[in-house]
Scaffold this active site. Sequence first.
Site, mmCIF file in Angstrom:
data_model
loop_
_atom_site.group_PDB
_atom_site.id
_atom_site.type_symbol
_atom_site.label_atom_id
_atom_site.label_comp_id
_atom_site.label_asym_id
_atom_site.label_seq_id
_atom_site.Cartn_x
_atom_site.Cartn_y
_atom_site.Cartn_z
ATOM 1 C CG ASN A 94 150.277 -7.623 -5.797
ATOM 2 O OD1 ASN A 94 151.869 -7.766 -6.415
ATOM 3 N ND2 ASN A 94 149.986 -7.949 -6.934
ATOM 4 N N PRO A 138 150.398 -5.300 -12.998
ATOM 5 C CG PRO A 138 152.419 -3.972 -12.972
ATOM 6 C CD PRO A 138 151.317 -4.022 -12.469
ATOM 7 C CG MET A 139 151.082 -9.563 -14.027
ATOM 8 S SD MET A 139 149.735 -10.705 -13.764
ATOM 9 C CE MET A 139 149.063 -10.464 -14.604
ATOM 10 C CG LEU A 140 157.946 -7.798 -18.841
ATOM 11 C CD1 LEU A 140 157.632 -6.838 -18.686
ATOM 12 C CD2 LEU A 140 159.294 -8.178 -18.449
ATOM 13 C CB CYS A 154 161.187 -5.986 -11.769
ATOM 14 S SG CYS A 154 161.375 -7.393 -12.555
HETATM 15 C C1 LIG Z 1 154.204 -12.741 -15.622
HETATM 16 C C2 LIG Z 1 154.647 -12.182 -14.948
HETATM 17 C C3 LIG Z 1 155.060 -11.131 -15.306
HETATM 18 C C4 LIG Z 1 154.931 -9.900 -14.609
HETATM 19 N N1 LIG Z 1 155.499 -8.777 -14.338
HETATM 20 C C5 LIG Z 1 155.575 -7.025 -13.870
HETATM 21 C C6 LIG Z 1 155.868 -6.439 -14.344
HETATM 22 O O1 LIG Z 1 156.161 -5.921 -15.608
HETATM 23 N N2 LIG Z 1 155.937 -4.842 -13.151
HETATM 24 C C7 LIG Z 1 155.570 -5.603 -11.886
HETATM 25 O O2 LIG Z 1 156.084 -4.507 -11.356
HETATM 26 N N3 LIG Z 1 154.712 -6.369 -11.724
HETATM 27 C C8 LIG Z 1 155.173 -7.736 -12.303
HETATM 28 N N4 LIG Z 1 155.333 -9.126 -11.636
HETATM 29 C C9 LIG Z 1 154.633 -9.426 -10.501
HETATM 30 C C10 LIG Z 1 153.293 -8.873 -10.133
HETATM 31 O O3 LIG Z 1 152.497 -7.229 -11.126
HETATM 32 C C11 LIG Z 1 152.508 -8.944 -8.676
HETATM 33 O O4 LIG Z 1 153.030 -7.863 -7.794
HETATM 34 C C12 LIG Z 1 152.806 -10.640 -8.260
HETATM 35 O O5 LIG Z 1 152.302 -11.565 -9.821
HETATM 36 C C13 LIG Z 1 152.392 -10.262 -7.167
HETATM 37 O O6 LIG Z 1 150.651 -10.961 -7.353
HETATM 38 P P1 LIG Z 1 149.866 -12.171 -7.039
HETATM 39 O O7 LIG Z 1 150.358 -12.995 -7.276
HETATM 40 O O8 LIG Z 1 148.213 -11.104 -7.054
HETATM 41 O O9 LIG Z 1 150.272 -12.119 -8.565
HETATM 42 C C14 LIG Z 1 154.879 -9.696 -12.678
HETATM 43 C C15 LIG Z 1 154.285 -11.045 -12.094
HETATM 44 C C16 LIG Z 1 153.811 -12.201 -13.073
HETATM 45 C C17 LIG Z 1 153.358 -13.080 -12.434
#
Ligand SMILES: Cc1cc2nc3c(=O)[nH]c(=O)nc-3n(C[C@H](O)[C@H](O)[C@H](O)COP(=O)(O)O)c2cc1C
Length: 329
Positions: A211, A12-14, A100
């Site tokens: 993750n 999930p990414m906002l 978060c």
């Molecule tokens: C732009 C952005 C928005 C994010 N929004 C959320 C979110 O809404 N909910 C959440 O649980 N994690 C959010 N995250 C965290 C990611 O879900 C993830 O846990 C984190 O980026 C680590 O994984 P990665 O290294 O594969 O990116 C966000 C990350 C990014 C970069």
Amino acid sequence: MKPVTPIFSVAPMLDWTDRHCRYFHRLLTKHSLLYTEMITTQAILRSSKRDGYHDYLLAYSPQEHPIALQLGGSSPKELAECALIAQSYGYDQVNLNVGCPSDRVQAGRFGACLMAEPDLVAECVAAMQAKVTIPVTVKTRIGIDQQDSYEHLANFVRMVALAGCESFIIHARKAWLKGLSPKENREIPPLRYEVVKRLKQDFPKLTIILNGGIKTWTEIEQHLQYVDGVMLGREAYANPYILAFVDQNLYDSAALVASRAQLVEQLLPYIERELAQGQLLTRITRHILGLFQGQPNARQWRCYLSENAHKPKAGIEIVKAALAKVKQI
Ligand SMILES: Cc1cc2nc3c(=O)[nH]c(=O)nc-3n(C[C@H](O)[C@H](O)[C@H](O)COP(=O)(O)O)c2cc1C
């Protein structure tokens, strides 16, 4: 031991994993689990009071299944209500955000700060699971601030599992609630995969998804030796073509891997439909800028779309022209 059917999910990414992004990701992989951006219970319940419906926040294309709705909140009653709404919208899973660290989220007493309140998270999960038949899952970190011992994490997981959560997504780094921005909290605290490995060993019956920082297929294969699944965030967004190999590598060795150009062609009818309904082209094309990453034509693709897709009345011809440019190289 490698899981028989591993779970592969896109985080999930906002502001990133909106419905257009997920539709595009689904063209790349049929089997991955896709997550919405975090949506707060307040936003859902307020929209329901105002309009009597939640389509603006919750609607998605049927092609996006399997899809999980991620909720932000900490009131068991409100979360339960929203879980029920999620189920009525056909979501396959509802996930609670306990990872978060943003100030705004802390002010609302949810997100990562809930790691300090395992009782409350357990209560939330129990209330949600009592209302729905779809799975309620939790996405969390390995710790927060000074509460970063393995014992604290294991206790949190034990209590929340007893409340009915069978699946945890663990971002393998802690979060500092004061002093670091959300972005820094995704980069500065070190990744500690060994903590997640130990968690899976200690809770073999739970589904543990890893993750954080995963970027390559070699890494994915390595992690799947000891956890049930992986979740990719930033790499999947910045370099979406990595998703084109998910089905063949993990689920169906006979699955065909589409070329980048084929994927763009497959997206065109969706773009046309959305434009006809008044959607702006750039709202969709912003998610496909990274498709040619690593290719000689990556820059032309990205620049052409960035410079043209936001123009008034920009239509499907912009995407076709960008594709023609990269095909020439
Ligand atoms: C732009 C952005 C928005 C994010 N929004 C959320 C979110 O809404 N909910 C959440 O649980 N994690 C959010 N995250 C965290 C990611 O879900 C993830 O846990 C984190 O980026 C680590 O994984 P990665 O290294 O594969 O990116 C966000 C990350 C990014 C970069």
